[in-house]
Write a protein that holds these residues in place. Sequence first.
Motif: not given
Length: 147
Positions: A94, A97-98, A103, A117-118, A121
């Motif tokens: 989390r 993300k910002e 990633h 990001h997804e 994650e």
Amino acid sequence: RNVGLVAGLNPVAFAAFCKEFSELGDAFHFPLRLFTGRMRARLAFAATFGIPARTYLADDKLIGGEPDYRAKCEAALKERLQTAGLIFVASHPRLTKEICERHAVLSRGKIITCASHEEAEALFTATPEQSDGGDMSEEALPSFDLA
């Protein structure tokens, strides 16, 4: 002052920046052993951003504290990232993300790069058995060994 001197900066200007940015007031001049954890965190953040760098390395404790100070730190970080890079290591996806544009996930001694990001994650939250199958297997994603 010594940190600024080691970094090749004017130690007086560096100390002035750290005092102003940390918002510690007169406590800035107290012995470090008397600082609270919050005071140390503010001083560390100020010192980090007082030293120009092309790339910064930070963990998920990068920004914290009271809401007003956190907003100040976030604004400083966004400004700095216009001209510098950041390698951000987080224990929860989390948080990335910002901040992050690219990633990767450390899994079984390998860094696995991800397209989004997804994807990172999903890989981060997958159990070891799940990470071996489907599109997110270590074989399907570019990676390199840390050894």
